[in-house]
Write an enzyme that holds these catalytic residues in place. Structure first.
Site, PDB file in Angstrom:
ATOM      1  N   SER A  74     -23.634  21.627  -9.017  1.00  0.00           N
ATOM      2  CA  SER A  74     -23.059  22.723  -8.235  1.00  0.00           C
ATOM      3  C   SER A  74     -23.669  24.076  -8.643  1.00  0.00           C
ATOM      4  CB  SER A  74     -21.544  22.780  -8.455  1.00  0.00           C
ATOM      5  OG  SER A  74     -21.023  23.942  -7.843  1.00  0.00           O
ATOM      6  N   SER A  78     -22.133  26.832  -7.717  1.00  0.00           N
ATOM      7  CA  SER A  78     -21.010  27.781  -7.707  1.00  0.00           C
ATOM      8  C   SER A  78     -20.805  28.480  -9.057  1.00  0.00           C
ATOM      9  CB  SER A  78     -19.725  27.087  -7.265  1.00  0.00           C
ATOM     10  OG  SER A  78     -19.855  26.674  -5.927  1.00  0.00           O
ATOM     11  N   THR A 110     -14.822  20.829  -3.496  1.00  0.00           N
ATOM     12  CA  THR A 110     -15.913  20.301  -2.696  1.00  0.00           C
ATOM     13  C   THR A 110     -15.778  18.788  -2.568  1.00  0.00           C
ATOM     14  OG1 THR A 110     -18.320  20.361  -2.425  1.00  0.00           O
ATOM     15  CG2 THR A 110     -17.525  20.271  -4.689  1.00  0.00           C
ATOM     16  N   LYS A 153     -11.813  17.930  -0.260  1.00  0.00           N
ATOM     17  CA  LYS A 153     -11.357  19.033   0.590  1.00  0.00           C
ATOM     18  C   LYS A 153     -10.091  18.696   1.376  1.00  0.00           C
ATOM     19  CE  LYS A 153     -15.749  21.451   1.039  1.00  0.00           C
ATOM     20  NZ  LYS A 153     -16.757  22.040   1.927  1.00  0.00           N
ATOM     21  N   ASP A 162     -15.429  28.184   4.146  1.00  0.00           N
ATOM     22  CA  ASP A 162     -16.665  27.676   4.766  1.00  0.00           C
ATOM     23  C   ASP A 162     -16.817  28.264   6.171  1.00  0.00           C
ATOM     24  OD1 ASP A 162     -17.468  26.063   2.657  1.00  0.00           O
ATOM     25  OD2 ASP A 162     -16.449  24.283   3.408  1.00  0.00           O
ATOM     26  N   ALA A 200     -20.491  15.532  11.714  1.00  0.00           N
ATOM     27  CA  ALA A 200     -19.058  15.694  11.991  1.00  0.00           C
ATOM     28  C   ALA A 200     -18.246  15.509  10.711  1.00  0.00           C
ATOM     29  CB  ALA A 200     -18.616  14.711  13.073  1.00  0.00           C
ATOM     30  N   GLY A 201     -18.883  15.737   9.561  1.00  0.00           N
ATOM     31  CA  GLY A 201     -18.175  15.626   8.283  1.00  0.00           C
ATOM     32  C   GLY A 201     -17.450  16.915   7.956  1.00  0.00           C
ATOM     33  N   ILE A 239     -27.623  23.605   6.870  1.00  0.00           N
ATOM     34  CA  ILE A 239     -26.732  23.994   5.774  1.00  0.00           C
ATOM     35  C   ILE A 239     -27.087  23.267   4.483  1.00  0.00           C
ATOM     36  CG2 ILE A 239     -24.892  24.557   7.408  1.00  0.00           C
ATOM     37  CD1 ILE A 239     -23.330  22.233   6.166  1.00  0.00           C
TER      38      ILE A 239
HETATM   39  P1  NAP Z   1     -19.748  14.485   4.644  1.00  0.00           P
HETATM   40  O1  NAP Z   1     -18.363  14.879   4.980  1.00  0.00           O
HETATM   41  O2  NAP Z   1     -19.993  13.294   3.775  1.00  0.00           O
HETATM   42  O3  NAP Z   1     -20.542  14.285   6.034  1.00  0.00           O
HETATM   43  C1  NAP Z   1     -21.860  13.799   6.040  1.00  0.00           C
HETATM   44  C2  NAP Z   1     -22.428  13.922   7.456  1.00  0.00           C
HETATM   45  O4  NAP Z   1     -23.805  13.484   7.427  1.00  0.00           O
HETATM   46  C3  NAP Z   1     -21.720  13.030   8.481  1.00  0.00           C
HETATM   47  O5  NAP Z   1     -21.745  13.659   9.733  1.00  0.00           O
HETATM   48  C4  NAP Z   1     -22.604  11.773   8.472  1.00  0.00           C
HETATM   49  O6  NAP Z   1     -22.520  11.023   9.660  1.00  0.00           O
HETATM   50  C5  NAP Z   1     -23.974  12.401   8.358  1.00  0.00           C
HETATM   51  N1  NAP Z   1     -24.948  11.462   7.830  1.00  0.00           N
HETATM   52  C6  NAP Z   1     -25.082  11.041   6.548  1.00  0.00           C
HETATM   53  N2  NAP Z   1     -26.110  10.147   6.454  1.00  0.00           N
HETATM   54  C7  NAP Z   1     -26.612  10.008   7.715  1.00  0.00           C
HETATM   55  C8  NAP Z   1     -27.667   9.235   8.260  1.00  0.00           C
HETATM   56  N3  NAP Z   1     -28.430   8.405   7.503  1.00  0.00           N
HETATM   57  N4  NAP Z   1     -27.936   9.333   9.588  1.00  0.00           N
HETATM   58  C9  NAP Z   1     -27.182  10.158  10.373  1.00  0.00           C
HETATM   59  N5  NAP Z   1     -26.150  10.923   9.900  1.00  0.00           N
HETATM   60  C10 NAP Z   1     -25.877  10.841   8.581  1.00  0.00           C
HETATM   61  O7  NAP Z   1     -20.524  15.675   3.917  1.00  0.00           O
HETATM   62  P2  NAP Z   1     -20.331  17.249   4.150  1.00  0.00           P
HETATM   63  O8  NAP Z   1     -19.353  17.795   3.193  1.00  0.00           O
HETATM   64  O9  NAP Z   1     -20.097  17.477   5.591  1.00  0.00           O
HETATM   65  O10 NAP Z   1     -21.772  17.810   3.706  1.00  0.00           O
HETATM   66  C11 NAP Z   1     -22.937  17.633   4.518  1.00  0.00           C
HETATM   67  C12 NAP Z   1     -24.075  18.465   3.941  1.00  0.00           C
HETATM   68  O11 NAP Z   1     -23.747  19.847   3.982  1.00  0.00           O
HETATM   69  C13 NAP Z   1     -24.408  18.175   2.476  1.00  0.00           C
HETATM   70  O12 NAP Z   1     -25.818  18.150   2.356  1.00  0.00           O
HETATM   71  C14 NAP Z   1     -23.852  19.349   1.730  1.00  0.00           C
HETATM   72  O13 NAP Z   1     -24.586  19.640   0.560  1.00  0.00           O
HETATM   73  C15 NAP Z   1     -24.032  20.459   2.733  1.00  0.00           C
HETATM   74  N6  NAP Z   1     -23.074  21.577   2.552  1.00  0.00           N
HETATM   75  C16 NAP Z   1     -23.575  22.837   2.442  1.00  0.00           C
HETATM   76  C17 NAP Z   1     -22.700  23.903   2.309  1.00  0.00           C
HETATM   77  C18 NAP Z   1     -23.254  25.302   2.176  1.00  0.00           C
HETATM   78  O14 NAP Z   1     -22.508  26.204   1.792  1.00  0.00           O
HETATM   79  N7  NAP Z   1     -24.512  25.526   2.494  1.00  0.00           N
HETATM   80  C19 NAP Z   1     -21.312  23.706   2.281  1.00  0.00           C
HETATM   81  C20 NAP Z   1     -20.830  22.404   2.401  1.00  0.00           C
HETATM   82  C21 NAP Z   1     -21.732  21.340   2.531  1.00  0.00           C
HETATM   83  P3  NAP Z   1     -21.427   9.833   9.805  1.00  0.00           P
HETATM   84  O15 NAP Z   1     -20.157  10.508  10.208  1.00  0.00           O
HETATM   85  O16 NAP Z   1     -21.994   8.966  10.858  1.00  0.00           O
HETATM   86  O17 NAP Z   1     -21.352   9.151   8.461  1.00  0.00           O
END
Ligand code: NAP
Length: 288
Positions: A25, A27, A74, A78, A114, A140-141, A227
């Site tokens: 992290s 943070s 995180t 969440k 966020d 859609a996570g 992101i």
């Molecule tokens: P999450 O809840 O686990 O969601 C993961 C997402 O990625 C889902 O939509 C998932 O689709 C998709 N995915 C994963 N593997 C895939 C694949 N092989 N093919 C197609 N889709 C795939 O994670 P999250 O918390 O949303 O985080 C997602 C990303 O955002 C991470 O890289 C995280 O580091 C980043 N992030 C950045 C910030 C920032 O401040 N910049 C903040 C939060 C998160 P399915 O629904 O089909 O599994």
């Protein structure tokens, strides 16, 4: 100042970030940078808490009892944070997830920065004449929820959610005014008609497959955002830049989402600027 006012309170202020895993992290570096700048007596620690509501609840209760002012939350906690807290902000309720918990004497307060973090990051890139018609969100996570609600806040008329698992896209679209769903296979076609495109999946992250999408037909005014911030320039952002499109990387959202927690728990001034960005870039490169 009144005659019997004591010395200023210099007892350390404490906050944490809870996740699993949490070792990488950024943070703690963000909060330490802000605290050092204003000489705030503040500590911000990473806390690895295994998945599951009970583990989260035990950790959060312990932090509260120990006098921590609050914690960022995180993956994968969440939703647990929102469920555990006694009260929630409208943003946390709308997202169904919290990335901030503030500990009060009687009840904890859940919030979601966020949404504001991404809205601020994109707003800084938007020009006054930019159309706010169609936005395309890939994913859609948890992170995609914040992004989609931020796009709604910025006034996009149509927010298309495109995710590998259709049921998750549908659940997210139901939370958003103007939200609709499109099949994952359509993403390149949809990019041709998007004013803004945001990758909110984990694809493109170090250790993950790259995001397979064709930007050839994307409009020249489009903004492409990722992101993911490790690597900082993802293959998506590199392709967008090569095509002359405006880009927005994940570090800007990360810095902006951290500011409300710092101001609530540790200090007063949380400046998002080039110096903070350079420190984070160095940390991502592994240099001091
Ligand atoms: P999450 O809840 O686990 O969601 C993961 C997402 O990625 C889902 O939509 C998932 O689709 C998709 N995915 C994963 N593997 C895939 C694949 N092989 N093919 C197609 N889709 C795939 O994670 P999250 O918390 O949303 O985080 C997602 C990303 O955002 C991470 O890289 C995280 O580091 C980043 N992030 C950045 C910030 C920032 O401040 N910049 C903040 C939060 C998160 P399915 O629904 O089909 O599994």
């Amino acid at each position: 100042m009144s005659a019997n006012a004591g010395p200023p309170d210099r007892s350390p202020r404490l906050a944490a970030v809870i996740g699993w895993p949490i070792g990488h992290s950024l943070s703690p570096l963000i909060h330490r940078t802000w605290a050092d700048r204003e000489g705030a007596p503040a500590y911000y620690i990473p806390l690895a808490v295994e998945p599951g509501f009970d583990a989260f609840a035990a950790a959060a209760s312990r932090l509260s009892a120990l006098g921590f002012a609050g914690a960022n939350v995180t993956i994968p906690h969440k939703e647990n944070a929102l469920k555990w807290a006694g009260r929630a902000s409208p943003d946390a309720a709308a997202a169904g997830a919290a990335n901030m918990i503030t500990f009060d004497e009687d009840a904890a307060y859940a919030d979601n920065s966020d949404i504001g973090g991404f809205a601020q990051a994109l707003d800084d890139v938007l020009a006054s004449g930019d159309p706010r018609g169609r936005a395309l969100v890939l994913g859609a996570g948890g992170a995609a929820r914040g992004v989609a609600l931020a796009l709604q806040r910025l006034g996009y008329e149509e927010i298309v959610i495109c995710n590998r698992t259709a049921a998750r896209a549908e659940a997210l679209a139901r939370r958003i005014h103007g939200g609709r769903v499109a099949p994952w296979e359509m993403r390149s076609d949809l990019a041709a008609r998007a004013d803004v495109l945001v990758n909110a999946t984990a694809l493109g992250m170090t250790g993950q497959a790259r995001l397979d999408i064709d930007l050839a037909a994307a409009p020249g005014h489009a903004i492409v955002s990722d992101i993911v911030y490790d690597p900082l320039v993802t293959p998506l952002l590199a392709e967008a830049a090569a095509r002359g499109l405006r880009t927005l990387d994940g570090l800007v959202m990360l810095m902006n989402q951290a500011a409300p927690g710092y101001r609530a728990w540790l200090g007063e001034v949380a400046q998002v600027d080039g110096d903070l960005r350079r420190r984070l870039e160095n940390a991502l490169r592994g240099s001091p």
